[in-house]
Design an enzyme around this catalytic site. Structure first.
Site: not given
Length: 325
Positions: A70, A73, A134, A242, A303
């Site tokens: 975290e 990032h 986000h 999706h 992806h």
């Protein structure tokens, strides 16, 4: 300016990949506070600090590896924010004639809002709407940086093919389709529905009898949304939506690429049509691999990255048809 924007694009890609990795390793709450980690600017190291951290956040056991995922990032995202601030200042101080000014300002506002979404992701315990926002914010920052890079380039397509202008609106529709599909993927991921269907090409059992569209696109009341708060039927509906979006996106973009390739006289547009098909094909294969191989981490992260690449291909195609032709 061009070098600064290029560096920011590369950094934005790293931030998107790190964000996907953080989310897929369930490290989104690796640090339960913001912007620090358990009250510190870095991950606590010694035993006393770790013990104090666990006492301060008893509901969130300390896991060093997730906390580091975290924070790394956040460090890269913070660096990206500083780069965009530098772009804005540079555009104000050393602006050349016809260089864009509004776009750097918009980028600065966008990355500021993106930082707020990052904070809310933590403080609202992975609220799916915020998590998806986000994700879209990160993709939007990347797309705007790439658009800025394109606008700083002054070259024109030799002998602009004005016949291709009629395809500009179809390219714009394609861009909207890609953004909608990214949003569906973000919603599926934010609600931990990526493995709600484990069979391909259809979902297991009599899935069509369990579709719950209203429930799938609502936000249930919960204290913590980590690992999902929807029931199985709702998550399965997200996954099916999706997949259906992927089929629509694939068919439409293949049609658009074929039309562009067969009607364009410009080698630039032809090459962009071929690139679009290649990136689209890679993205579909990665999506299928996620289901068939039960969401391998490397494939799932890739992806996300290729999805960002597909968005950039559409941005360049739209820009070429609207501004260069």
């Amino acid at each position: 300016m061009k070098k600064l924007v290029l560096a920011s694009i590369l950094l934005a890609i790293v931030v998107i990949v790190l964000g996907a990795f953080t989310r897929l390793t369930d490290a989104g709450l690796g640090c339960p506070d913001w912007p620090g980690c358990y009250g510190h600017l870095t991950v606590p190291q010694d035993e006393e600090l770790i013990k104090a951290a666990e006492q301060a956040f008893p509901e969130r056991p300390f896991e060093a590896h997730k906390a580091w995922y975290e924070m790394i990032h956040r460090y890269f995202a913070g660096a990206l924010g500083l780069f965009i601030l530098a772009i804005f200042i540079f555009s104000m101080v050393k602006r050349n004639y016809n260089d864009p000014l509004k776009l750097p300002f918009f980028l600065l506002c966008l990355v500021t809002f993106q930082a707020a979404l990052g904070m809310w992701t933590v403080t609202l315990n992975l609220l799916p709407v915020v998590v998806m926002g986000h994700l879209l914010g990160g993709f939007s920052v990347l797309a705007c940086l790439y658009l800025l890079r394109l606008r700083l380039e002054k070259e024109r397509i030799p002998g602009g093919d004005h016949r291709m202008l009629k395809y500009a609106k179809f390219a714009a529709i394609g861009l909207v389709v890609v953004v909608c599909q990214i949003a569906l993927g973000g919603w599926t991921s934010a609600n931990y529905a990526a493995l709600a269907c484990t069979e391909f090409p259809l979902c297991e059992g009599e899935w069509y009898q369990n579709i719950d569209i209203v429930g799938a696109f609502s936000v249930p009341d919960a204290v913590n949304y980590e690992f999902g708060a929807h029931d199985y039927h709702e998550r399965m509906t997200m996954h099916v939506a999706h997949r259906l979006g992927a089929v629509i996106t694939f068919v439409y973009l293949c049609w658009l690429s074929l039309k562009l390739y067969t009607n364009a006289s410009s080698g630039t547009i032809k090459s962009q049509a071929v690139t679009l098909v290649l990136v689209l094909g890679a993205q579909v294969l990665l999506g299928v691999s996620n289901v068939v191989f039960s969401l391998p981490l490397a494939v799932a992260v890739l992806h996300n990255a290729v999805g960002a690449g597909l968005l950039l291909v559409m941005v360049k195609l739209c820009y070429t048809l609207y501004r260069k032709v």
